[in-house]
Design an enzyme around this catalytic site. Structure first.
Site, short mmCIF file in Angstrom:
data_model
loop_
_atom_site.label_atom_id
_atom_site.label_comp_id
_atom_site.label_asym_id
_atom_site.label_seq_id
_atom_site.Cartn_x
_atom_site.Cartn_y
_atom_site.Cartn_z
N CYS A 42 27.03 40.60 40.51
CA CYS A 42 26.16 39.45 40.22
C CYS A 42 24.87 39.49 41.03
CB CYS A 42 26.95 38.17 40.49
SG CYS A 42 25.93 36.70 40.42
N CYS A 47 23.47 39.46 37.28
CA CYS A 47 22.81 38.19 36.97
C CYS A 47 21.46 38.02 37.68
CB CYS A 47 23.69 37.01 37.38
SG CYS A 47 25.44 37.27 37.18
N LYS A 50 18.69 40.78 37.11
CA LYS A 50 18.32 40.70 35.69
C LYS A 50 17.46 39.47 35.43
CE LYS A 50 20.77 38.44 32.98
NZ LYS A 50 21.99 37.93 32.37
N TYR A 176 25.34 40.99 24.84
CA TYR A 176 24.30 40.22 25.52
C TYR A 176 23.52 41.03 26.54
CZ TYR A 176 26.59 39.15 30.04
OH TYR A 176 27.11 39.23 31.29
N GLU A 180 19.53 41.46 26.26
CA GLU A 180 18.65 40.95 27.32
C GLU A 180 17.70 42.04 27.82
OE1 GLU A 180 21.37 37.32 29.08
OE2 GLU A 180 21.56 39.26 30.01
N HIS A 436 11.94 12.21 27.21
CA HIS A 436 10.94 12.61 26.22
C HIS A 436 9.61 12.86 26.92
CE1 HIS A 436 8.65 12.67 22.52
NE2 HIS A 436 7.77 11.88 23.12
N GLU A 441 15.92 16.80 24.53
CA GLU A 441 16.07 15.60 23.69
C GLU A 441 16.56 15.96 22.28
OE1 GLU A 441 12.50 13.29 22.82
OE2 GLU A 441 11.28 15.10 22.98
C1 LIG Z 1 23.44 43.63 33.83
C2 LIG Z 1 24.42 42.50 34.01
C3 LIG Z 1 23.99 41.20 33.84
C4 LIG Z 1 24.87 40.14 34.00
N1 LIG Z 1 24.40 38.88 33.81
C5 LIG Z 1 25.24 37.83 33.96
C6 LIG Z 1 24.76 36.51 33.79
O1 LIG Z 1 23.58 36.28 33.49
N2 LIG Z 1 25.64 35.49 33.98
C7 LIG Z 1 26.94 35.71 34.29
O2 LIG Z 1 27.69 34.74 34.46
N3 LIG Z 1 27.43 36.97 34.46
C8 LIG Z 1 26.61 38.03 34.30
N4 LIG Z 1 27.08 39.30 34.49
C9 LIG Z 1 28.51 39.49 34.81
C10 LIG Z 1 28.81 39.19 36.28
O3 LIG Z 1 27.94 39.93 37.12
C11 LIG Z 1 30.26 39.54 36.58
O4 LIG Z 1 31.09 38.87 35.65
C12 LIG Z 1 30.67 39.11 37.99
O5 LIG Z 1 29.87 39.75 38.97
C13 LIG Z 1 32.14 39.46 38.23
O6 LIG Z 1 32.49 39.14 39.53
P1 LIG Z 1 33.71 39.88 40.26
O7 LIG Z 1 33.78 39.27 41.62
O8 LIG Z 1 34.90 39.86 39.41
O9 LIG Z 1 33.30 41.42 40.36
P2 LIG Z 1 31.99 42.14 40.99
O10 LIG Z 1 30.82 41.24 41.02
O11 LIG Z 1 31.89 43.43 40.25
O12 LIG Z 1 32.45 42.40 42.50
C14 LIG Z 1 33.48 43.28 42.83
C15 LIG Z 1 33.22 43.84 44.21
O13 LIG Z 1 34.36 44.61 44.61
C16 LIG Z 1 33.91 45.75 45.33
N5 LIG Z 1 34.96 46.77 45.26
C17 LIG Z 1 35.41 47.42 44.16
N6 LIG Z 1 36.42 48.24 44.47
C18 LIG Z 1 36.61 48.11 45.81
C19 LIG Z 1 37.50 48.72 46.73
N7 LIG Z 1 38.44 49.57 46.33
N8 LIG Z 1 37.40 48.39 48.04
C20 LIG Z 1 36.44 47.50 48.45
N9 LIG Z 1 35.58 46.88 47.63
C21 LIG Z 1 35.67 47.19 46.32
C22 LIG Z 1 32.64 46.14 44.59
O14 LIG Z 1 31.81 46.94 45.41
C23 LIG Z 1 32.03 44.80 44.25
O15 LIG Z 1 31.14 44.36 45.24
C24 LIG Z 1 26.22 40.39 34.36
C25 LIG Z 1 26.67 41.70 34.54
C26 LIG Z 1 25.78 42.75 34.37
C27 LIG Z 1 26.27 44.16 34.57
#
Ligand SMILES: Cc1cc2nc3c(=O)[nH]c(=O)nc-3n(C[C@H](O)[C@H](O)[C@H](O)COP(=O)(O)OP(=O)(O)OC[C@H]3O[C@@H](n4cnc5c(N)ncnc54)[C@H](O)[C@@H]3O)c2cc1C
Length: 446
Positions: A42, A47, A50, A176, A180, A436, A441
């Site tokens: 994110c 998010c 982007k 999406y 985007e 308004h 609205e």
């Molecule tokens: C281009 C793009 C645009 C997006 N835009 C939006 C948006 O506008 N609105 C929205 O709601 N969502 C958006 N999303 C989706 C959103 O980013 C994800 O749904 C959200 O970040 C998921 O959160 P999470 O905590 O599950 O995983 P992540 O955010 O992926 O976090 C997981 C973390 O775990 C760490 N990790 C992984 N494996 C290990 C390990 N073995 N040991 C230690 N650390 C580890 C990773 O490094 C990472 O930091 C977008 C995604 C993308 C790719």
């Protein structure tokens, strides 16, 4: 058994961070391990970067519109590298905010890649930790289709940090994220083509929303190839050549090919089998409370097979912690998750699409649609259209879905979330007094 931590969280994205803060508030000894930057996809690759890019591209349209309002000689040179520098400063600030919040909450931060040694033991960079309970929040990574030449294609991770903006880009995927990026890059002046395997872009959204966004993007000069998929990518002197399925379609020539074909959970190196945790279609299998087949191991966010959105990941993380700590908790309601597409035109939705509502409720479903031109665009020659559509159960008057295309769609639909949550009727919405003049609205007069 002696444990180092009551709760060990793997991954500091939105899911893991929300869970860690919630657990620390309840007084348990909690650790969070992160192999990369705090904030996860994110903050670092999704998010936030982007949306900042969307704002950057919006200035092109704003400058154009400004002349309609009497402004002259507006600067119009965009410097991608300058933008990247400012964007990265903000991303860094957000990481620091997270770090301070964890410190303040008393969460132990562990840096490095984590894997299971057994169901209660985690290894981070050769250091072992014993945990009473474990929350897996490792998120996902972009997937690429298995076609010849796919190594030439970038994913959103790389595109966000590309050195120079391309003149021509071919985007594989009409979801999406693909849409985007298509919209933003067109805003920067790129020649954009989108290859979508469905008959219309934005599968899963209401059909009228899909066709309005597709039409709006086409009017902006984005070429959309529907019902099509790429066969192979080759490098030629003219650029990357994307061969499309079907004999009659000319190949696309581009400087950059972007794959926006979905994301898969980050599980390969976690050694889940050592903890005996089961999978479901390559994601971690969980019950509605986010518990895996191991009663002390939970999984939340993008590494499970549910909705891949930041607010959902956060809500799952918080709910899972409450359940793990034996507190009263509410299951996440996936039927009332709003979502937005930050294209231009922008779009947002909550609840059932017309097709989903008709499948569920049959002929009693009524749709009410209001078309409008946002006030901002009324002075210009190009009148940007928008609409709001309410999907209603005609028998009870209850609102089942809200869909909007046009300026401020994401903010307006956000207002409608409470209406749906509280089971509001269309009549109740019409009785509310609106601000308004505003885009919102329109919601109160559909
Ligand atoms: C281009 C793009 C645009 C997006 N835009 C939006 C948006 O506008 N609105 C929205 O709601 N969502 C958006 N999303 C989706 C959103 O980013 C994800 O749904 C959200 O970040 C998921 O959160 P999470 O905590 O599950 O995983 P992540 O955010 O992926 O976090 C997981 C973390 O775990 C760490 N990790 C992984 N494996 C290990 C390990 N073995 N040991 C230690 N650390 C580890 C990773 O490094 C990472 O930091 C977008 C995604 C993308 C790719």
């Amino acid at each position: 058994m002696n444990y180092d931590f009551d709760l060990f969280i793997i991954g500091a994205g939105p899911a893991g961070l929300a869970a860690a803060k919630r657990a620390a508030q309840q007084g348990v000894k909690v650790a969070i391990a992160e192999q990369n930057h705090l904030g996860g996809c994110c903050v670092n690759r999704g998010c936030i970067p982007k949306k900042l890019m969307v704002y950057a591209a919006d200035y092109a349209a704003a400058l154009h519109n400004a002349t309609e309002y009497g402004w002259e000689s507006c600067a119009s040179q965009f410097h991608w590298q300058k933008f990247l520098g400012k964007r990265d400063q903000e991303v860094q600030r957000l990481r620091e905010v997270q770090e301070q919040a964890l410190e303040k909450a008393g969460v132990e931060q562990i840096k490095g890649h984590t894997k299971f040694l057994d169901a209660h033991t985690l290894v981070v960079e050769d250091q072992k930790y014993k945990a009473k309970q474990v929350l897996i929040a490792v998120g996902g990574k972009p997937m690429k289709p298995d076609i010849p030449g796919i190594e030439y294609a970038l994913t959103s991770d790389e595109l966000l940090n590309i050195e120079h903006l391309p003149n021509r880009i071919a985007i594989i995927g009409g979801g999406y994220i693909g849409i985007e990026f298509a919209s933003v890059l067109r805003g920067f002046g790129c020649d954009v083509a989108v290859v979508s395997r469905e008959d219309m872009i934005l599968g899963g959204f209401d059909d009228e929303l899909r066709s309005a966004v597709q039409e709006g993007l086409t009017q902006r000069g984005i070429k959309i190839f529907s019902d099509t998929s790429p066969d192979k990518i080759t490098k030629t002197p003219e650029g990357l050549c994307v061969q499309l399925a079907g004999d009659s379609i000319e190949p696309l020539i581009a400087d950059v090919v972007l794959c926006a074909t979905g994301r898969s959970p980050n599980l390969e190196t976690l050694e889940l089998e050592k903890a005996g945790v089961e999978f479901d279609q390559k994601a971690i299998a969980v019950n509605p409370q986010s518990c895996t087949n191991q009663p002390h191991i939970y999984a939340v966010g993008d590494c499970t097979n549910r909705l891949q959105l930041t607010p959902v990941a956060r809500a799952e993380g918080q709910a899972a912690v409450d359940i793990m700590l034996g507190k009263p908790s509410q299951e996440v309601d996936y039927t009332l998750v709003p979502s937005a597409v930050l294209s231009r035109p922008e779009a947002a939705s909550i609840g059932l699409s017309e097709a989903q509502a008709k499948e569920k409720y049959g002929d009693v479903v009524e749709c009410h649609r209001q078309d409008f031109v946002p006030l901002r665009y009324t002075l210009g020659e190009q009148k940007q259209q928008g609409f709001i559509k309410l999907v209603v159960n005609g028998k009870t008057d209850r609102i089942l879905g809200i869909h909007m295309v046009g300026e401020s769609a994401e903010e307006v639909v956000q207002c409608g979330v409470i209406a749906l949550q509280k089971g509001a009727t269309r009549k109740e919405l019409m009785e509310a007094i609106a601000i308004h003049p505003s885009a919102a609205e329109e919601l109160f007069s559909v």
